[in-house]
Design a protein around this motif. Structure first.
Motif, PDB file in Angstrom:
ATOM      1  N   PHE A   1       0.841  -1.196   0.000  1.00 16.22           N
ATOM      2  CA  PHE A   1       0.000   0.000   0.000  1.00 16.22           C
ATOM      3  C   PHE A   1       0.875   1.246   0.000  1.00 16.22           C
ATOM      4  O   PHE A   1       1.783   1.398   0.820  1.00 16.22           O
ATOM      5  CB  PHE A   1      -0.909   0.007   1.226  1.00 16.22           C
ATOM      6  CG  PHE A   1      -1.754   1.249   1.339  1.00 16.22           C
ATOM      7  CD1 PHE A   1      -2.745   1.511   0.405  1.00 16.22           C
ATOM      8  CD2 PHE A   1      -1.553   2.152   2.373  1.00 16.22           C
ATOM      9  CE1 PHE A   1      -3.521   2.653   0.502  1.00 16.22           C
ATOM     10  CE2 PHE A   1      -2.328   3.288   2.481  1.00 16.22           C
ATOM     11  CZ  PHE A   1      -3.317   3.544   1.543  1.00 16.22           C
ATOM     12  N   CYS A   2       0.605   2.135  -0.948  1.00 16.42           N
ATOM     13  CA  CYS A   2       1.372   3.365  -1.084  1.00 16.42           C
ATOM     14  C   CYS A   2       0.450   4.443  -1.639  1.00 16.42           C
ATOM     15  O   CYS A   2      -0.683   4.174  -2.042  1.00 16.42           O
ATOM     16  CB  CYS A   2       2.566   3.155  -2.009  1.00 16.42           C
ATOM     17  SG  CYS A   2       2.104   2.555  -3.662  1.00 16.42           S
ATOM     18  N   LYS A   3       0.933   5.674  -1.644  1.00 15.82           N
ATOM     19  CA  LYS A   3       0.213   6.768  -2.282  1.00 15.82           C
ATOM     20  C   LYS A   3       1.129   7.374  -3.331  1.00 15.82           C
ATOM     21  O   LYS A   3       2.262   7.758  -3.000  1.00 15.82           O
ATOM     22  CB  LYS A   3      -0.188   7.825  -1.248  1.00 15.82           C
ATOM     23  CG  LYS A   3      -1.174   7.365  -0.204  1.00 15.82           C
ATOM     24  CD  LYS A   3      -2.574   7.225  -0.815  1.00 15.82           C
ATOM     25  CE  LYS A   3      -3.626   6.990   0.265  1.00 15.82           C
ATOM     26  NZ  LYS A   3      -3.910   8.166   1.079  1.00 15.82           N
ATOM     27  N   PRO A   4       0.681   7.504  -4.578  1.00 17.95           N
ATOM     28  CA  PRO A   4      -0.606   7.041  -5.081  1.00 17.95           C
ATOM     29  C   PRO A   4      -0.660   5.520  -5.164  1.00 17.95           C
ATOM     30  O   PRO A   4       0.367   4.865  -5.350  1.00 17.95           O
ATOM     31  CB  PRO A   4      -0.682   7.662  -6.484  1.00 17.95           C
ATOM     32  CG  PRO A   4       0.739   7.846  -6.893  1.00 17.95           C
ATOM     33  CD  PRO A   4       1.501   8.157  -5.634  1.00 17.95           C
TER      34      PRO A   4
ATOM     35  N   PRO B   1       8.667   2.075   9.784  1.00 19.15           N
ATOM     36  CA  PRO B   1       8.875   0.949  10.700  1.00 19.15           C
ATOM     37  C   PRO B   1       7.876  -0.157  10.411  1.00 19.15           C
ATOM     38  O   PRO B   1       6.710   0.096  10.087  1.00 19.15           O
ATOM     39  CB  PRO B   1       8.629   1.582  12.082  1.00 19.15           C
ATOM     40  CG  PRO B   1       8.959   3.032  11.889  1.00 19.15           C
ATOM     41  CD  PRO B   1       8.508   3.362  10.492  1.00 19.15           C
ATOM     42  N   SER B   2       8.339  -1.388  10.486  1.00 13.33           N
ATOM     43  CA  SER B   2       7.512  -2.512  10.057  1.00 13.33           C
ATOM     44  C   SER B   2       6.183  -2.586  10.790  1.00 13.33           C
ATOM     45  O   SER B   2       5.168  -2.983  10.208  1.00 13.33           O
ATOM     46  CB  SER B   2       8.280  -3.824  10.224  1.00 13.33           C
ATOM     47  OG  SER B   2       8.686  -4.011  11.571  1.00 13.33           O
ATOM     48  N   LEU B   3       6.155  -2.178  12.041  1.00 19.57           N
ATOM     49  CA  LEU B   3       4.910  -2.237  12.791  1.00 19.57           C
ATOM     50  C   LEU B   3       3.868  -1.288  12.214  1.00 19.57           C
ATOM     51  O   LEU B   3       2.682  -1.645  12.110  1.00 19.57           O
ATOM     52  CB  LEU B   3       5.158  -1.900  14.266  1.00 19.57           C
ATOM     53  CG  LEU B   3       3.943  -2.056  15.201  1.00 19.57           C
ATOM     54  CD1 LEU B   3       3.482  -3.512  15.230  1.00 19.57           C
ATOM     55  CD2 LEU B   3       4.296  -1.570  16.611  1.00 19.57           C
TER      56      LEU B   3
ATOM     57  N   SER C   1      -7.256   4.167  12.594  1.00 18.03           N
ATOM     58  CA  SER C   1      -6.152   4.619  11.746  1.00 18.03           C
ATOM     59  C   SER C   1      -5.681   3.481  10.859  1.00 18.03           C
ATOM     60  O   SER C   1      -5.642   2.323  11.280  1.00 18.03           O
ATOM     61  CB  SER C   1      -4.988   5.132  12.593  1.00 18.03           C
ATOM     62  OG  SER C   1      -4.455   4.098  13.386  1.00 18.03           O
ATOM     63  N   GLY C   2      -5.316   3.843   9.630  1.00 18.74           N
ATOM     64  CA  GLY C   2      -4.854   2.846   8.680  1.00 18.74           C
ATOM     65  C   GLY C   2      -3.367   2.593   8.809  1.00 18.74           C
ATOM     66  O   GLY C   2      -2.664   3.230   9.599  1.00 18.74           O
ATOM     67  N   CYS C   3      -2.857   1.671   8.011  1.00 17.04           N
ATOM     68  CA  CYS C   3      -1.423   1.407   7.986  1.00 17.04           C
ATOM     69  C   CYS C   3      -0.717   2.547   7.248  1.00 17.04           C
ATOM     70  O   CYS C   3      -1.334   3.321   6.514  1.00 17.04           O
ATOM     71  CB  CYS C   3      -1.138   0.079   7.308  1.00 17.04           C
ATOM     72  SG  CYS C   3      -1.489   0.062   5.543  1.00 17.04           S
ATOM     73  N   ALA C   4       0.585   2.645   7.445  1.00 16.00           N
ATOM     74  CA  ALA C   4       1.372   3.665   6.770  1.00 16.00           C
ATOM     75  C   ALA C   4       1.414   3.402   5.269  1.00 16.00           C
ATOM     76  O   ALA C   4       1.419   2.248   4.820  1.00 16.00           O
ATOM     77  CB  ALA C   4       2.790   3.686   7.335  1.00 16.00           C
TER      78      ALA C   4
END
Length: 358
Positions: A221-224, A256-258, A267-270
């Motif tokens: 998951f990334c933006k975009p 960070p992996s967490l 809240s979503g993941c980074a």
């Protein structure tokens, strides 16, 4: 579609990554050496720290830290400033001497550390005119914020931004503009339609991923976000065509992996994919997979350097990559209490760095 055989080698002069996130503090100490580890000798560094890099002094200090962390004196760090009201047209003339090459625009709230991002470009008219005069590049995160009342979300936010790109390119014809990390066929076509003052970076991970790969997989998951198979195919074809407007900007974005693996009810993941430590072999593997391995040097060095007017010197380092039966990507990297997981962790890549002539 591969045209390379096992044992084949390709040499790239001074590979250049024209979009990378190197963070700060202990995380920066961990990831900054990975620029060189991944085969690269130029890093175009993003300014979205907390607080963001908005002054010459901040950029100089950040560059000093990165050089201290790098582990290689051969890596060149090019600095950017965060587009905001803190930037003044009268200061632009001093930026190049301070190692500042570009200004990065983040629409408010669309990605990591973009809360200070912009809502309108109109008020930056004088700044952009000064950047035209002094040869400073404008780097655009090409999305607009989601607005469900207007049917805008992460899947079409890039396409909805493209009229803004066209307007800026027309209004400031001497301003070099880079549409960062394109993910859609529409973006490829928009960049082609603009004049020579507009170029476009493409990431390694967007050459591999589609929406199916990040839906339910936080490490993709990334933006975009990655889009549809036809969009990925358009990125492939832009590279295969040898169009000089398109070159590598990894958007390698460590977390960070967490924070990558964890989401909560509130809240979503980074957002971010981390490719720096495997970047040149990964790009070779991907280009080889769709019949474009002959474009490796252009995509990872020549075209970007030409657009940014930063040619490799005659004695620049040369990196040799070779096609092999398969090398496993390291599962994780840890130091100073920080752990990051690279893209394609524990998977096989069929290219590796075999020699770097420095």
């Amino acid at each position: 579609m591969s045209t390379a055989n096992y044992g084949d080698t390709i040499e790239v002069t001074a590979p250049a990554d024209f979009h990378v996130h190197l963070r700060d503090g202990e995380l920066s100490k961990l990831v900054t050496p990975h620029v060189h580890k991944g085969g690269f000798y130029l890093a175009y560094v993003m300014p979205n720290l907390v607080p963001p890099i908005t002054t010459t002094e901040m950029a100089i200090e950040y560059k000093k830290r990165l050089k201290d962390y790098s582990g290689s004196s051969k890596v060149e760090f090019l600095m950017t400033l965060y587009l905001s009201d803190a930037l003044h047209p009268s200061d632009v003339k001093n930026w190049k001497n301070a190692g500042i090459v570009g200004v990065k625009s983040y629409p408010r709230g669309v990605t990591t550390n973009s809360d200070e991002g912009i809502e309108s470009y109109d008020k930056y008219d004088e700044l952009f005119k000064a950047m035209e005069v002094h040869g400073i590049v404008l780097n655009l995160h090409g999305e607009i914020p989601s607005d469900h009342s207007k049917n805008i979300c992460v899947l079409n936010a890039e396409e909805r931004f493209l009229p803004v790109l066209a307007n800026l390119a027309s209004k400031y014809p001497k301003l070099r503009i880079v549409l960062e990390h394109a993910t859609t066929a529409a973006a490829v076509n928009a960049v082609k339609a603009c004049g020579d003052n507009v170029a476009c970076t493409i990431t390694a991970h967007h050459l591999a991923l589609t929406v199916d790969d990040w839906a339910g997989q936080s490490f993709h998951f990334c933006k975009p976000v990655a889009k549809f198979p036809d969009d990925r195919r358009a990125l492939h074809e832009a590279i295969k065509s040898g169009n000089k407007k398109f070159f590598l900007g990894s958007d390698s974005a460590p977390h960070p992996s967490l924070s990558k693996s964890t989401a909560t009810a509130t809240s979503g993941c980074a957002a971010g994919v981390y490719t720096s430590p495997i970047l040149l072999p990964l790009v070779a593997h991907l280009l080889d997979s769709f019949g474009a391995i002959d474009r490796l040097a252009d995509f990872t060095s020549n075209f970007g350097r030409r657009f940014y007017q930063i040619p490799a010197h005659s004695d620049a380092p040369k990196v040799l990559v070779q096609k092999v039966q398969g090398v496993s990507v390291q599962a994780e990297y840890s130091s100073g209490g920080k752990t990051v997981v690279p893209f394609w962790a524990s998977k096989q890549i069929e290219w590796q760095i075999v020699n770097a002539k420095e």
